[in-house]
Motif scaffolding. Structure first.
Motif, PDB file in Angstrom:
ATOM      1  N   LEU A 272       0.863  -1.254   0.001  1.00  0.00           N
ATOM      2  CA  LEU A 272      -0.098  -0.084   0.005  1.00  0.00           C
ATOM      3  C   LEU A 272       0.853   1.148  -0.003  1.00  0.00           C
ATOM      4  O   LEU A 272       1.998   1.283   0.330  1.00  0.00           O
ATOM      5  N   ALA A 273       0.334   2.145  -0.502  1.00  0.00           N
ATOM      6  CA  ALA A 273       1.029   3.567  -0.483  1.00  0.00           C
ATOM      7  C   ALA A 273      -0.050   4.782  -0.438  1.00  0.00           C
ATOM      8  O   ALA A 273      -1.277   4.770  -0.803  1.00  0.00           O
ATOM      9  N   ILE A 274       0.364   5.763   0.487  1.00  0.00           N
ATOM     10  CA  ILE A 274      -0.796   6.900   0.462  1.00  0.00           C
ATOM     11  C   ILE A 274      -0.361   8.215  -0.271  1.00  0.00           C
ATOM     12  O   ILE A 274       1.126   8.523  -0.201  1.00  0.00           O
ATOM     13  N   ALA A 275      -1.197   8.588  -0.925  1.00  0.00           N
ATOM     14  CA  ALA A 275      -0.908   9.817  -1.854  1.00  0.00           C
ATOM     15  C   ALA A 275      -0.208  10.983  -0.765  1.00  0.00           C
ATOM     16  O   ALA A 275      -0.860  11.136   0.207  1.00  0.00           O
ATOM     17  N   PRO A 276       0.874  11.659  -1.305  1.00  0.00           N
ATOM     18  CA  PRO A 276       1.121  12.621  -0.422  1.00  0.00           C
ATOM     19  C   PRO A 276       0.383  13.719  -0.124  1.00  0.00           C
ATOM     20  O   PRO A 276       0.268  14.331   0.967  1.00  0.00           O
ATOM     21  N   ASN A 277      -0.422  14.034  -0.967  1.00  0.00           N
ATOM     22  CA  ASN A 277      -1.440  14.991  -0.830  1.00  0.00           C
ATOM     23  C   ASN A 277      -2.733  14.647   0.074  1.00  0.00           C
ATOM     24  O   ASN A 277      -3.491  15.237   0.501  1.00  0.00           O
ATOM     25  N   GLY A 278      -2.652  13.355   0.587  1.00  0.00           N
ATOM     26  CA  GLY A 278      -3.550  12.975   1.665  1.00  0.00           C
ATOM     27  C   GLY A 278      -4.929  12.728   1.106  1.00  0.00           C
ATOM     28  O   GLY A 278      -6.035  12.547   1.799  1.00  0.00           O
ATOM     29  N   THR A 279      -5.157  12.597  -0.098  1.00  0.00           N
ATOM     30  CA  THR A 279      -6.608  12.323  -0.886  1.00  0.00           C
ATOM     31  C   THR A 279      -6.989  10.973  -0.886  1.00  0.00           C
ATOM     32  O   THR A 279      -8.230  10.833  -0.951  1.00  0.00           O
ATOM     33  N   LYS A 280      -5.730  10.299  -1.134  1.00  0.00           N
ATOM     34  CA  LYS A 280      -6.181   8.571  -1.336  1.00  0.00           C
ATOM     35  C   LYS A 280      -5.273   7.639  -0.951  1.00  0.00           C
ATOM     36  O   LYS A 280      -4.026   8.216  -0.677  1.00  0.00           O
ATOM     37  N   PHE A 281      -5.290   6.528  -1.019  1.00  0.00           N
ATOM     38  CA  PHE A 281      -4.107   5.489  -1.082  1.00  0.00           C
ATOM     39  C   PHE A 281      -4.474   4.451  -2.169  1.00  0.00           C
ATOM     40  O   PHE A 281      -5.518   4.486  -2.792  1.00  0.00           O
ATOM     41  N   ALA A 282      -3.442   3.782  -2.362  1.00  0.00           N
ATOM     42  CA  ALA A 282      -3.578   2.707  -3.213  1.00  0.00           C
ATOM     43  C   ALA A 282      -2.935   1.339  -2.714  1.00  0.00           C
ATOM     44  O   ALA A 282      -2.064   1.577  -1.921  1.00  0.00           O
ATOM     45  N   THR A 283      -3.379   0.193  -3.110  1.00  0.00           N
ATOM     46  CA  THR A 283      -3.133  -0.990  -2.927  1.00  0.00           C
ATOM     47  C   THR A 283      -2.811  -2.159  -4.112  1.00  0.00           C
ATOM     48  O   THR A 283      -3.176  -1.840  -5.142  1.00  0.00           O
ATOM     49  N   THR A 284      -2.057  -3.029  -3.815  1.00  0.00           N
ATOM     50  CA  THR A 284      -1.539  -4.067  -4.747  1.00  0.00           C
ATOM     51  C   THR A 284      -1.727  -5.457  -4.303  1.00  0.00           C
ATOM     52  O   THR A 284      -1.778  -5.704  -3.064  1.00  0.00           O
ATOM     53  N   SER A 285      -1.843  -6.267  -5.130  1.00  0.00           N
ATOM     54  CA  SER A 285      -2.308  -7.688  -4.818  1.00  0.00           C
ATOM     55  C   SER A 285      -1.803  -8.886  -5.619  1.00  0.00           C
ATOM     56  O   SER A 285      -1.429  -8.580  -6.751  1.00  0.00           O
ATOM     57  N   TYR A 286      -1.801  -9.885  -5.140  1.00  0.00           N
ATOM     58  CA  TYR A 286      -1.555 -11.219  -6.172  1.00  0.00           C
ATOM     59  C   TYR A 286      -2.672 -11.459  -7.245  1.00  0.00           C
ATOM     60  O   TYR A 286      -2.774 -12.226  -7.906  1.00  0.00           O
ATOM     61  N   ASP A 287      -3.946 -10.736  -7.081  1.00  0.00           N
ATOM     62  CA  ASP A 287      -5.132 -10.737  -8.056  1.00  0.00           C
ATOM     63  C   ASP A 287      -4.566 -10.001  -9.228  1.00  0.00           C
ATOM     64  O   ASP A 287      -5.543  -9.717  -9.994  1.00  0.00           O
TER      65      ASP A 287
END
Length: 358
Positions: A272-287
Protein backbone atom coordinates in the motif's frame (compact mmCIF):
# COMPACT_ATOMS: atom_id res chain seq x y z
CA UNK A 1 15.36 -21.14 -74.21
CA UNK A 2 12.67 -18.54 -74.75
CA UNK A 3 9.72 -18.35 -72.35
CA UNK A 4 6.29 -17.55 -73.81
CA UNK A 5 3.60 -16.03 -71.58
CA UNK A 6 0.16 -15.71 -73.04
CA UNK A 7 -1.75 -12.43 -72.77
CA UNK A 8 -4.59 -14.21 -70.99
CA UNK A 9 -2.15 -15.53 -68.37
CA UNK A 10 -0.81 -12.00 -67.82
CA UNK A 11 -4.32 -10.63 -67.31
CA UNK A 12 -5.16 -13.51 -64.90
CA UNK A 13 -1.99 -12.85 -62.86
CA UNK A 14 -2.70 -9.12 -62.67
CA UNK A 15 -6.26 -9.85 -61.57
CA UNK A 16 -5.10 -12.19 -58.82
CA UNK A 17 -2.51 -9.66 -57.53
CA UNK A 18 -5.16 -6.94 -57.55
CA UNK A 19 -7.54 -9.11 -55.54
CA UNK A 20 -4.83 -9.89 -52.99
CA UNK A 21 -4.05 -6.16 -52.57
CA UNK A 22 -7.73 -5.38 -52.11
CA UNK A 23 -8.15 -8.18 -49.56
CA UNK A 24 -5.10 -7.04 -47.57
CA UNK A 25 -6.30 -3.44 -47.69
CA UNK A 26 -9.76 -4.43 -46.45
CA UNK A 27 -8.29 -6.61 -43.71
CA UNK A 28 -5.97 -3.80 -42.56
CA UNK A 29 -8.84 -1.31 -42.52
CA UNK A 30 -10.99 -3.69 -40.46
CA UNK A 31 -8.09 -4.30 -38.04
CA UNK A 32 -7.37 -0.57 -37.67
CA UNK A 33 -11.05 0.16 -37.14
CA UNK A 34 -11.35 -2.63 -34.55
CA UNK A 35 -8.24 -1.44 -32.68
CA UNK A 36 -9.54 2.14 -32.67
CA UNK A 37 -12.98 1.04 -31.50
CA UNK A 38 -11.60 -1.27 -28.82
CA UNK A 39 -9.34 1.48 -27.49
CA UNK A 40 -12.18 3.98 -27.36
CA UNK A 41 -14.60 1.52 -25.76
CA UNK A 42 -12.10 0.25 -23.19
CA UNK A 43 -12.32 2.48 -20.08
CA UNK A 44 -9.52 0.68 -18.20
CA UNK A 45 -6.42 2.74 -17.24
CA UNK A 46 -3.42 2.60 -19.56
CA UNK A 47 0.23 2.64 -18.45
CA UNK A 48 1.97 5.91 -19.31
CA UNK A 49 5.40 4.23 -19.37
CA UNK A 50 6.76 0.68 -19.48
CA UNK A 51 10.28 0.16 -18.10
CA UNK A 52 12.21 -2.97 -19.09
CA UNK A 53 15.51 -4.13 -17.62
CA UNK A 54 15.11 -6.36 -14.58
CA UNK A 55 15.81 -10.06 -15.07
CA UNK A 56 13.35 -11.25 -12.44
CA UNK A 57 10.21 -10.07 -10.63
CA UNK A 58 10.16 -6.43 -9.50
CA UNK A 59 9.69 -6.29 -5.74
CA UNK A 60 9.70 -2.60 -4.77
CA UNK A 61 9.69 0.88 -6.29
CA UNK A 62 10.28 4.40 -4.97
CA UNK A 63 10.44 7.92 -6.39
CA UNK A 64 13.37 10.15 -5.43
CA UNK A 65 12.00 13.46 -4.10
CA UNK A 66 12.92 16.57 -6.04
CA UNK A 67 13.86 14.63 -9.16
CA UNK A 68 12.32 12.79 -12.09
CA UNK A 69 14.03 9.57 -11.01
CA UNK A 70 12.49 6.25 -10.02
CA UNK A 71 14.36 3.45 -8.25
CA UNK A 72 13.31 -0.20 -8.45
CA UNK A 73 14.46 -3.41 -6.76
CA UNK A 74 14.15 -7.00 -7.83
CA UNK A 75 14.69 -10.67 -7.11
CA UNK A 76 17.57 -10.34 -9.62
CA UNK A 77 19.55 -8.81 -6.68
CA UNK A 78 19.82 -5.38 -8.30
CA UNK A 79 18.51 -1.85 -8.04
CA UNK A 80 17.90 0.17 -11.17
CA UNK A 81 17.46 3.91 -11.56
CA UNK A 82 15.12 5.23 -14.27
CA UNK A 83 14.82 8.66 -15.85
CA UNK A 84 11.08 9.32 -16.19
CA UNK A 85 11.67 12.04 -18.78
CA UNK A 86 13.25 9.59 -21.21
CA UNK A 87 11.85 6.28 -19.91
CA UNK A 88 15.38 4.89 -19.92
CA UNK A 89 17.62 3.34 -17.28
CA UNK A 90 20.29 5.64 -15.86
CA UNK A 91 23.65 3.88 -16.15
CA UNK A 92 24.30 0.34 -15.04
CA UNK A 93 22.32 -1.50 -12.31
CA UNK A 94 23.24 -0.77 -8.70
CA UNK A 95 24.78 -3.97 -7.36
CA UNK A 96 25.89 -5.02 -3.89
CA UNK A 97 23.25 -7.39 -2.56
CA UNK A 98 23.79 -11.12 -2.99
CA UNK A 99 20.08 -11.95 -2.50
CA UNK A 100 16.63 -10.57 -3.37
CA UNK A 101 16.30 -6.86 -2.60
CA UNK A 102 13.03 -6.70 -0.68
CA UNK A 103 12.67 -3.04 0.24
CA UNK A 104 13.92 0.35 -0.88
CA UNK A 105 13.28 3.87 0.42
CA UNK A 106 14.47 7.31 -0.62
CA UNK A 107 15.35 10.01 1.87
CA UNK A 108 13.01 13.04 1.96
CA UNK A 109 15.90 15.32 0.93
CA UNK A 110 16.41 13.22 -2.21
CA UNK A 111 20.07 12.45 -1.48
CA UNK A 112 20.01 8.84 -0.29
CA UNK A 113 18.57 5.42 -1.01
CA UNK A 114 18.40 2.64 1.58
CA UNK A 115 17.62 -0.95 0.64
CA UNK A 116 17.14 -4.16 2.61
CA UNK A 117 17.83 -7.67 1.37
CA UNK A 118 16.57 -11.19 1.87
CA UNK A 119 19.70 -12.14 3.81
CA UNK A 120 19.40 -9.28 6.32
CA UNK A 121 21.83 -6.96 4.55
CA UNK A 122 21.27 -3.20 4.45
CA UNK A 123 22.95 -0.91 1.91
CA UNK A 124 22.80 2.87 1.57
CA UNK A 125 23.52 4.63 -1.71
CA UNK A 126 24.20 8.32 -2.26
CA UNK A 127 22.21 9.91 -5.08
CA UNK A 128 23.91 12.99 -6.53
CA UNK A 129 21.74 15.92 -7.56
CA UNK A 130 23.01 15.38 -11.10
CA UNK A 131 20.98 12.36 -12.20
CA UNK A 132 23.76 11.25 -14.57
CA UNK A 133 26.30 11.00 -11.76
CA UNK A 134 25.28 8.28 -9.30
CA UNK A 135 27.62 7.00 -6.62
CA UNK A 136 27.71 3.27 -7.37
CA UNK A 137 29.61 2.25 -4.24
CA UNK A 138 27.12 1.63 -1.41
CA UNK A 139 27.76 1.89 2.32
CA UNK A 140 27.13 -1.49 3.92
CA UNK A 141 25.44 -1.68 7.32
CA UNK A 142 25.68 -4.49 9.85
CA UNK A 143 22.18 -5.66 8.96
CA UNK A 144 20.10 -8.24 10.82
CA UNK A 145 19.78 -12.03 10.96
CA UNK A 146 16.42 -12.18 9.17
CA UNK A 147 15.02 -10.78 5.93
CA UNK A 148 14.69 -6.99 5.89
CA UNK A 149 11.01 -6.51 5.05
CA UNK A 150 10.68 -2.79 5.72
CA UNK A 151 12.87 0.34 5.51
CA UNK A 152 11.95 4.00 5.82
CA UNK A 153 13.86 7.27 6.29
CA UNK A 154 12.96 9.65 9.09
CA UNK A 155 11.69 13.09 7.96
CA UNK A 156 15.04 14.76 8.59
CA UNK A 157 16.89 12.15 6.42
CA UNK A 158 19.64 11.57 9.01
CA UNK A 159 18.28 8.29 10.35
CA UNK A 160 16.27 5.40 8.96
CA UNK A 161 14.39 2.45 10.43
CA UNK A 162 14.39 -1.20 9.43
CA UNK A 163 11.92 -4.03 10.10
CA UNK A 164 13.25 -7.56 10.09
CA UNK A 165 11.92 -11.09 10.29
CA UNK A 166 14.28 -11.64 13.23
CA UNK A 167 11.47 -9.90 15.18
CA UNK A 168 13.31 -6.59 15.63
CA UNK A 169 13.01 -2.97 14.56
CA UNK A 170 16.11 -0.78 14.54
CA UNK A 171 16.77 2.91 13.95
CA UNK A 172 20.12 3.58 12.29
CA UNK A 173 22.27 6.67 11.99
CA UNK A 174 22.88 6.99 8.26
CA UNK A 175 26.25 8.71 8.58
CA UNK A 176 27.83 6.29 11.07
CA UNK A 177 25.94 3.05 10.45
CA UNK A 178 25.27 2.70 14.17
CA UNK A 179 21.97 1.69 15.78
CA UNK A 180 20.64 4.70 17.71
CA UNK A 181 17.35 3.13 18.85
CA UNK A 182 16.76 -0.57 19.44
CA UNK A 183 16.86 -3.30 18.57
CA UNK A 184 13.19 -3.09 19.59
CA UNK A 185 11.81 -6.60 20.07
CA UNK A 186 8.32 -6.93 18.56
CA UNK A 187 7.66 -10.59 19.45
CA UNK A 188 6.96 -11.74 15.85
CA UNK A 189 8.22 -11.09 12.35
CA UNK A 190 8.38 -7.37 11.57
CA UNK A 191 6.98 -6.60 8.13
CA UNK A 192 6.76 -2.84 7.71
CA UNK A 193 7.74 0.47 9.32
CA UNK A 194 6.43 4.03 8.99
CA UNK A 195 7.37 7.37 10.58
CA UNK A 196 4.76 9.90 11.62
CA UNK A 197 5.07 13.13 9.58
CA UNK A 198 6.78 14.95 12.46
CA UNK A 199 9.15 12.05 13.09
CA UNK A 200 8.19 11.63 16.76
CA UNK A 201 6.53 8.24 16.32
CA UNK A 202 7.46 5.01 14.60
CA UNK A 203 4.84 2.41 13.65
CA UNK A 204 5.55 -1.21 12.78
CA UNK A 205 3.31 -3.89 11.31
CA UNK A 206 4.08 -7.39 12.55
CA UNK A 207 2.76 -10.92 12.23
CA UNK A 208 0.66 -10.31 15.38
CA UNK A 209 0.32 -6.58 16.12
CA UNK A 210 0.63 -2.98 15.05
CA UNK A 211 2.93 -1.19 17.50
CA UNK A 212 3.79 2.52 17.83
CA UNK A 213 6.88 3.76 19.69
CA UNK A 214 8.24 7.15 20.66
CA UNK A 215 11.37 7.83 18.61
CA UNK A 216 12.78 9.91 21.46
CA UNK A 217 13.18 7.08 23.97
CA UNK A 218 11.77 3.90 22.41
CA UNK A 219 8.77 3.88 24.75
CA UNK A 220 5.83 1.84 23.49
CA UNK A 221 2.89 4.18 23.00
CA UNK A 222 0.28 1.89 21.48
CA UNK A 223 -0.31 -1.74 20.55
CA UNK A 224 -3.18 -2.77 18.28
CA UNK A 225 -4.22 -6.41 18.27
CA UNK A 226 -4.13 -6.63 14.50
CA UNK A 227 -1.68 -8.40 12.20
CA UNK A 228 -0.31 -6.10 9.47
CA UNK A 229 1.76 -6.85 6.41
CA UNK A 230 1.95 -3.12 5.62
CA UNK A 231 1.33 -0.05 7.74
CA UNK A 232 1.61 3.69 7.05
CA UNK A 233 0.77 6.99 8.75
CA UNK A 234 -1.51 9.34 6.85
CA UNK A 235 0.12 12.69 5.91
CA UNK A 236 -1.68 14.45 8.79
CA UNK A 237 -0.41 11.85 11.27
CA UNK A 238 -3.88 11.21 12.68
CA UNK A 239 -4.57 7.78 11.20
CA UNK A 240 -2.86 4.54 10.28
CA UNK A 241 -3.63 2.59 7.14
CA UNK A 242 -2.69 -1.08 7.32
CA UNK A 243 -3.24 -4.13 5.17
CA UNK A 244 -3.17 -7.86 5.66
CA UNK A 245 -4.45 -10.81 3.61
CA UNK A 246 -7.30 -9.17 1.63
CA UNK A 247 -8.28 -6.60 4.26
CA UNK A 248 -7.51 -2.90 4.71
CA UNK A 249 -7.90 -1.31 8.15
CA UNK A 250 -8.00 2.39 9.02
CA UNK A 251 -7.13 3.08 12.67
CA UNK A 252 -6.92 6.13 14.92
CA UNK A 253 -3.18 6.69 15.43
CA UNK A 254 -3.62 7.83 19.04
CA UNK A 255 -6.24 5.46 20.47
CA UNK A 256 -5.87 2.56 18.05
CA UNK A 257 -9.64 2.44 17.56
CA UNK A 258 -10.75 1.01 14.24
CA UNK A 259 -12.31 3.62 11.95
CA UNK A 260 -12.95 1.34 8.99
CA UNK A 261 -12.14 -2.16 7.82
CA UNK A 262 -12.98 -3.61 4.42
CA UNK A 263 -11.90 -6.18 1.86
CA UNK A 264 -9.86 -4.58 -0.90
CA UNK A 265 -8.83 -7.57 -3.02
CA UNK A 266 -9.96 -11.11 -3.73
CA UNK A 267 -6.47 -12.55 -3.34
CA UNK A 268 -3.54 -11.79 -1.03
CA UNK A 269 -2.89 -8.08 -0.49
CA UNK A 270 0.75 -7.11 -0.97
CA UNK A 271 1.50 -3.40 -0.72
CA UNK A 272 0.00 0.00 0.00
CA UNK A 273 0.99 3.61 -0.52
CA UNK A 274 -0.66 6.85 0.57
CA UNK A 275 -0.73 9.85 -1.76
CA UNK A 276 1.40 12.68 -0.32
CA UNK A 277 -1.53 15.10 -0.75
CA UNK A 278 -3.60 12.93 1.62
CA UNK A 279 -6.56 12.40 -0.72
CA UNK A 280 -6.26 8.68 -1.43
CA UNK A 281 -4.27 5.50 -1.04
CA UNK A 282 -3.48 2.63 -3.36
CA UNK A 283 -3.02 -1.10 -2.84
CA UNK A 284 -1.56 -3.99 -4.84
CA UNK A 285 -2.27 -7.68 -4.76
CA UNK A 286 -1.62 -11.11 -6.16
CA UNK A 287 -5.00 -10.72 -7.91
CA UNK A 288 -2.99 -8.76 -10.53
CA UNK A 289 -4.55 -5.38 -9.76
CA UNK A 290 -3.75 -2.00 -8.28
CA UNK A 291 -6.71 -0.26 -6.65
CA UNK A 292 -7.28 3.30 -5.43
CA UNK A 293 -9.42 4.32 -2.45
CA UNK A 294 -10.64 7.71 -1.26
CA UNK A 295 -9.07 8.46 2.12
CA UNK A 296 -12.23 10.22 3.31
CA UNK A 297 -15.03 7.97 2.06
CA UNK A 298 -12.88 4.82 1.64
CA UNK A 299 -14.73 4.15 -1.61
CA UNK A 300 -13.01 2.64 -4.65
CA UNK A 301 -11.82 5.28 -7.12
CA UNK A 302 -12.24 4.36 -10.76
CA UNK A 303 -11.53 0.94 -12.19
CA UNK A 304 -8.77 -1.35 -10.86
CA UNK A 305 -5.56 -1.21 -12.87
CA UNK A 306 -5.05 -4.62 -14.44
CA UNK A 307 -1.60 -6.22 -14.75
CA UNK A 308 -0.58 -9.44 -16.51
CA UNK A 309 0.79 -10.91 -13.27
CA UNK A 310 0.91 -10.36 -9.49
CA UNK A 311 1.73 -6.77 -8.47
CA UNK A 312 4.17 -6.06 -5.65
CA UNK A 313 5.93 -2.69 -5.64
CA UNK A 314 3.91 0.53 -5.41
CA UNK A 315 4.76 4.21 -4.92
CA UNK A 316 3.24 7.66 -5.49
CA UNK A 317 5.20 10.52 -6.99
CA UNK A 318 5.86 13.58 -4.86
CA UNK A 319 3.03 15.53 -6.52
CA UNK A 320 0.55 12.61 -6.13
CA UNK A 321 -0.12 12.65 -9.90
CA UNK A 322 1.76 9.50 -10.84
CA UNK A 323 2.19 6.01 -9.44
CA UNK A 324 4.71 3.32 -10.28
CA UNK A 325 4.08 -0.42 -9.95
CA UNK A 326 6.45 -3.38 -9.98
CA UNK A 327 5.17 -6.68 -11.33
CA UNK A 328 6.06 -10.37 -11.40
CA UNK A 329 6.42 -10.07 -15.18
CA UNK A 330 9.77 -8.24 -14.56
CA UNK A 331 8.38 -4.91 -15.77
CA UNK A 332 7.87 -1.53 -14.12
CA UNK A 333 4.92 0.61 -15.16
CA UNK A 334 3.92 4.18 -14.42
CA UNK A 335 0.30 5.35 -14.43
CA UNK A 336 -1.64 8.58 -14.12
CA UNK A 337 -3.44 8.62 -10.77
CA UNK A 338 -7.25 8.77 -11.10
CA UNK A 339 -9.12 11.58 -9.40
CA UNK A 340 -11.66 11.03 -6.65
CA UNK A 341 -15.11 12.62 -6.94
CA UNK A 342 -14.27 15.51 -4.54
CA UNK A 343 -11.20 16.30 -6.66
CA UNK A 344 -13.32 16.43 -9.83
CA UNK A 345 -15.87 18.86 -8.39
CA UNK A 346 -13.76 22.07 -8.61
CA UNK A 347 -12.90 21.25 -12.24
CA UNK A 348 -16.53 20.57 -13.08
CA UNK A 349 -17.59 23.80 -11.39
CA UNK A 350 -14.92 25.70 -13.33
CA UNK A 351 -16.17 24.25 -16.63
CA UNK A 352 -19.76 25.14 -15.69
CA UNK A 353 -18.86 28.78 -15.03
CA UNK A 354 -16.78 28.92 -18.22
CA UNK A 355 -19.70 27.83 -20.41
CA UNK A 356 -22.37 29.77 -18.52
CA UNK A 357 -20.88 33.22 -18.32
CA UNK A 358 -23.48 36.03 -18.34
Amino acid sequence: MTSHIHKDDERDSESIVSQIHESLSDAFSEYSSAMSTNHEDDPSPKASALLRGHKSEVIDVTFIPGTRLLVTSSADKSLRVWDLDTGKQVGEPLLGHDATVWRIAASPDGRWIVCGGENGSILVWEVATNKRDLNREPVSFEGRKGDIRGVVFAPQSETFASASWDETVCVWKRETGKIVLGPLNVGSGANSVSYSPDGTKLAVGTAKHIIIWSTADGKELLKIQQRAWRVAFTPDGLRLVSGDYQDIRISDATSGDMIKQFEAHNQLFYSLAIAPNGTKFATTSYDKTTRFFDLTTFKLIGEPIEHPDAVQGLAFSEDSQLIATGCHDKLVRTWTVPQSEPEKEPQQASKFHLFHRP
